[in-house]
Design a protein around this motif. Structure first.
Motif, PDB file in Angstrom:
ATOM      1  N   LEU A 174      35.911  26.112  28.904  1.00 29.13           N
ATOM      2  CA  LEU A 174      35.063  27.503  29.872  1.00 29.13           C
ATOM      3  C   LEU A 174      33.767  26.684  30.363  1.00 29.13           C
ATOM      4  O   LEU A 174      33.149  26.203  29.902  1.00 29.13           O
ATOM      5  N   LEU A 175      33.254  27.706  31.394  1.00 23.39           N
ATOM      6  CA  LEU A 175      31.865  27.803  31.920  1.00 23.39           C
ATOM      7  C   LEU A 175      31.097  28.781  31.523  1.00 23.39           C
ATOM      8  O   LEU A 175      31.605  29.501  31.784  1.00 23.39           O
ATOM      9  N   LEU A 176      29.804  28.672  31.695  1.00 22.63           N
ATOM     10  CA  LEU A 176      29.360  30.227  31.604  1.00 22.63           C
ATOM     11  C   LEU A 176      29.469  30.723  32.709  1.00 22.63           C
ATOM     12  O   LEU A 176      28.840  32.234  32.407  1.00 22.63           O
ATOM     13  N   SER A 177      29.415  30.013  33.724  1.00 21.96           N
ATOM     14  CA  SER A 177      29.626  31.353  35.218  1.00 21.96           C
ATOM     15  C   SER A 177      31.151  32.088  34.988  1.00 21.96           C
ATOM     16  O   SER A 177      31.578  32.141  35.970  1.00 21.96           O
ATOM     17  N   ASP A 178      31.935  31.678  33.849  1.00 24.56           N
ATOM     18  CA  ASP A 178      33.442  32.385  34.164  1.00 24.56           C
ATOM     19  C   ASP A 178      33.088  33.028  33.109  1.00 24.56           C
ATOM     20  O   ASP A 178      33.671  34.327  32.914  1.00 24.56           O
ATOM     21  N   SER A 179      32.074  34.069  32.674  1.00 24.67           N
ATOM     22  CA  SER A 179      32.180  34.941  31.861  1.00 24.67           C
ATOM     23  C   SER A 179      31.593  36.707  33.406  1.00 24.67           C
ATOM     24  O   SER A 179      31.228  36.052  33.925  1.00 24.67           O
ATOM     25  N   GLY A 180      32.457  37.313  32.888  1.00 22.92           N
ATOM     26  CA  GLY A 180      32.636  38.582  32.701  1.00 22.92           C
ATOM     27  C   GLY A 180      34.393  39.147  33.254  1.00 22.92           C
ATOM     28  O   GLY A 180      34.392  39.249  32.167  1.00 22.92           O
ATOM     29  N   PHE A 181      34.677  40.178  33.699  1.00 23.56           N
ATOM     30  CA  PHE A 181      35.542  41.886  33.028  1.00 23.56           C
ATOM     31  C   PHE A 181      36.450  41.080  34.234  1.00 23.56           C
ATOM     32  O   PHE A 181      36.874  41.053  35.496  1.00 23.56           O
ATOM     33  N   TYR A 182      37.703  40.763  33.476  1.00 23.30           N
ATOM     34  CA  TYR A 182      38.878  40.046  33.851  1.00 23.30           C
ATOM     35  C   TYR A 182      39.979  41.120  34.363  1.00 23.30           C
ATOM     36  O   TYR A 182      40.133  41.983  32.655  1.00 23.30           O
ATOM     37  N   LEU A 183      40.416  41.555  35.224  1.00 23.21           N
ATOM     38  CA  LEU A 183      41.280  42.421  35.420  1.00 23.21           C
ATOM     39  C   LEU A 183      42.599  41.917  36.436  1.00 23.21           C
ATOM     40  O   LEU A 183      42.610  41.408  36.786  1.00 23.21           O
ATOM     41  N   CYS A 184      43.520  42.467  35.370  1.00 23.19           N
ATOM     42  CA  CYS A 184      44.899  42.438  35.520  1.00 23.19           C
ATOM     43  C   CYS A 184      45.546  43.527  36.300  1.00 23.19           C
ATOM     44  O   CYS A 184      44.971  44.651  35.837  1.00 23.19           O
ATOM     45  N   ALA A 185      46.543  43.316  37.479  1.00 19.43           N
ATOM     46  CA  ALA A 185      46.432  44.325  37.947  1.00 19.43           C
ATOM     47  C   ALA A 185      48.621  44.317  38.659  1.00 19.43           C
ATOM     48  O   ALA A 185      48.715  42.978  38.875  1.00 19.43           O
ATOM     49  N   TRP A 186      49.243  44.880  38.840  1.00 17.92           N
ATOM     50  CA  TRP A 186      50.420  45.364  39.571  1.00 17.92           C
ATOM     51  C   TRP A 186      51.063  46.082  40.339  1.00 17.92           C
ATOM     52  O   TRP A 186      49.597  47.053  40.341  1.00 17.92           O
ATOM     53  N   ARG A 187      51.895  45.472  41.808  1.00 16.81           N
ATOM     54  CA  ARG A 187      52.320  46.964  42.563  1.00 16.81           C
ATOM     55  C   ARG A 187      53.676  46.712  42.296  1.00 16.81           C
ATOM     56  O   ARG A 187      53.995  44.689  42.194  1.00 16.81           O
ATOM     57  N   PRO A 188      54.247  47.116  43.360  1.00 17.13           N
ATOM     58  CA  PRO A 188      56.132  47.453  43.041  1.00 17.13           C
ATOM     59  C   PRO A 188      55.901  46.211  44.260  1.00 17.13           C
ATOM     60  O   PRO A 188      55.813  45.996  44.811  1.00 17.13           O
ATOM     61  N   TRP A 189      57.396  45.634  43.919  1.00 14.50           N
ATOM     62  CA  TRP A 189      58.007  44.264  44.752  1.00 14.50           C
ATOM     63  C   TRP A 189      58.642  45.140  46.165  1.00 14.50           C
ATOM     64  O   TRP A 189      58.830  44.740  46.956  1.00 14.50           O
ATOM     65  N   HIS A 190      59.401  46.120  45.825  1.00 21.41           N
ATOM     66  CA  HIS A 190      59.788  46.658  46.908  1.00 21.41           C
ATOM     67  C   HIS A 190      59.607  47.320  47.960  1.00 21.41           C
ATOM     68  O   HIS A 190      60.648  47.394  48.369  1.00 21.41           O
ATOM     69  N   GLY A 191      59.054  46.607  48.475  1.00 24.71           N
ATOM     70  CA  GLY A 191      58.223  46.080  49.795  1.00 24.71           C
ATOM     71  C   GLY A 191      57.485  47.384  50.718  1.00 24.71           C
ATOM     72  O   GLY A 191      57.814  47.475  51.808  1.00 24.71           O
ATOM     73  N   ARG A 192      56.893  48.343  49.872  1.00 24.31           N
ATOM     74  CA  ARG A 192      56.393  49.502  50.483  1.00 24.31           C
ATOM     75  C   ARG A 192      55.198  49.151  50.959  1.00 24.31           C
ATOM     76  O   ARG A 192      54.692  47.438  50.728  1.00 24.31           O
ATOM     77  N   ARG A 193      55.186  49.512  51.637  1.00 28.32           N
ATOM     78  CA  ARG A 193      53.736  49.260  52.275  1.00 28.32           C
ATOM     79  C   ARG A 193      52.512  49.771  51.792  1.00 28.32           C
ATOM     80  O   ARG A 193      51.328  48.956  52.540  1.00 28.32           O
ATOM     81  N   ASP A 194      52.200  50.250  51.430  1.00 26.37           N
ATOM     82  CA  ASP A 194      50.655  51.122  50.796  1.00 26.37           C
ATOM     83  C   ASP A 194      49.956  49.829  49.589  1.00 26.37           C
ATOM     84  O   ASP A 194      49.311  50.628  50.237  1.00 26.37           O
ATOM     85  N   ASN A 195      50.773  48.777  49.134  1.00 26.66           N
ATOM     86  CA  ASN A 195      49.909  47.657  48.584  1.00 26.66           C
ATOM     87  C   ASN A 195      49.130  48.463  47.583  1.00 26.66           C
ATOM     88  O   ASN A 195      48.320  47.809  46.830  1.00 26.66           O
ATOM     89  N   GLU A 196      49.223  49.968  46.773  1.00 27.29           N
ATOM     90  CA  GLU A 196      49.075  50.619  46.127  1.00 27.29           C
ATOM     91  C   GLU A 196      48.749  49.988  44.435  1.00 27.29           C
ATOM     92  O   GLU A 196      50.236  49.245  44.320  1.00 27.29           O
ATOM     93  N   GLN A 197      47.349  49.510  44.410  1.00 26.22           N
ATOM     94  CA  GLN A 197      47.667  48.854  42.736  1.00 26.22           C
ATOM     95  C   GLN A 197      47.272  49.637  41.727  1.00 26.22           C
ATOM     96  O   GLN A 197      46.187  50.785  41.553  1.00 26.22           O
ATOM     97  N   PHE A 198      47.811  48.455  40.602  1.00 23.03           N
ATOM     98  CA  PHE A 198      47.718  49.232  39.331  1.00 23.03           C
ATOM     99  C   PHE A 198      47.097  48.895  38.377  1.00 23.03           C
ATOM    100  O   PHE A 198      47.761  47.718  38.006  1.00 23.03           O
ATOM    101  N   PHE A 199      45.965  49.154  37.628  1.00 20.06           N
ATOM    102  CA  PHE A 199      45.164  47.738  36.917  1.00 20.06           C
ATOM    103  C   PHE A 199      45.178  48.182  35.548  1.00 20.06           C
ATOM    104  O   PHE A 199      45.174  49.020  34.727  1.00 20.06           O
ATOM    105  N   GLY A 200      45.014  46.795  34.924  1.00 17.47           N
ATOM    106  CA  GLY A 200      44.356  47.269  33.016  1.00 17.47           C
ATOM    107  C   GLY A 200      43.757  47.309  32.727  1.00 17.47           C
ATOM    108  O   GLY A 200      42.784  47.285  33.592  1.00 17.47           O
ATOM    109  N   PRO A 201      43.614  47.663  31.401  1.00 18.47           N
ATOM    110  CA  PRO A 201      42.166  47.680  30.552  1.00 18.47           C
ATOM    111  C   PRO A 201      40.843  47.379  31.110  1.00 18.47           C
ATOM    112  O   PRO A 201      39.568  47.032  30.502  1.00 18.47           O
TER     113      PRO A 201
END
Lengths: 115, 113
Positions: free
Chosen positions: A81-108
């Protein structure tokens, strides 16, 4: 219903130490998965995304890496790790099924402080 | 690269007032999305407006889209203290055959009771 988990919630690590952040999604199959980093008072920077097991795309060259060992598991890692790696890391997902909306759902999120 | 830019960057209002946030973007889009982030938490999707739509409502939220000006606005009516959060616009950018969601830097809204 679908849920997304991240852990740990907070982490304080010394410079040069390794890192492993985990993200898992429940209630869906073959999601697209994303790792973002958010610096203090800043927007989100896309780090990695994955459309399937073992398929990782990197957006920004850095000392971080990502892996997807299982369909609903996404791991963010670093060997040193570097000092510059500090931050808030967010994971997100979206359905694979080809929806064009690309809405993403985020973790905490995981708050990482590198000292 | 930055796609969406929210304006203003910070807004402080009294409970009951309306809050308007603007977003400008650079490239053509399929849709534009607004997200909300409470302090230290993940983002929550609020509303999506497609490129062929001009206005959309969801509860106290109203979103407009002007593709000719490459801009969008989010209006929160009758604001509440619980609306205090950061708000982000996001657009889909296609690069190398993949579609990615690109976020603006966000706008911090403070609603004073």
């Amino acid at each position: 219903s679908q849920t997304i988990h991240q852990w740990p919630a907070t982490l304080v690590q010394p410079v040069g130490s390794p890192l492993s952040l985990e993200c898992t999604v429940e209630g869906t199959s073959n999601p697209n998965l994303y790792w973002y980093r958010q610096a203090a008072g800043r927007g989100l920077q896309l780090l990695f995304y994955s459309v399937g097991i073992g398929q990782i795309s990197s957006e920004v060259p850095q000392n971080l890496s990502a892996s997807r060992p299982q369909d609903r598991q996404f791991i963010l890692s670093s060997k040193k790790l570097l000092l510059s790696d500090s931050g808030f890391y967010l994971c997100a997902w979206r359905p694979w099924h080809g929806r064009r909306d690309n809405e993403q759902f985020f973790g905490p999120g995981t708050r990482l402080t590198v000292l | 690269s930055q796609q969406g830019e929210e304006d203003p960057q910070a807004l402080s209002i009294q409970e009951g007032e309306n809050a308007t946030m603007n977003c400008s973007y650079k490239t053509s889009i399929n849709n534009l999305q607004w997200y909300r982030q409470n302090s230290g938490r993940g983002l929550v999707h609020l509303i999506l407006i497609r490129s062929n739509e001009r206005e959309k409502h969801s509860g106290r939220l109203r979103v407009t889209l002007d593709t000719s000006k490459k801009s969008s606005s989010l209006l929160i009516t009758a604001s509440r203290a619980a609306d205090t959060a950061s708000y982000f616009c996001a657009t889909v950018v296609t690069q190398g055959g993949s579609e990615k969601l690109v976020f603006g830097k966000g706008m911090k809204l403070t609603v004073n009771p």
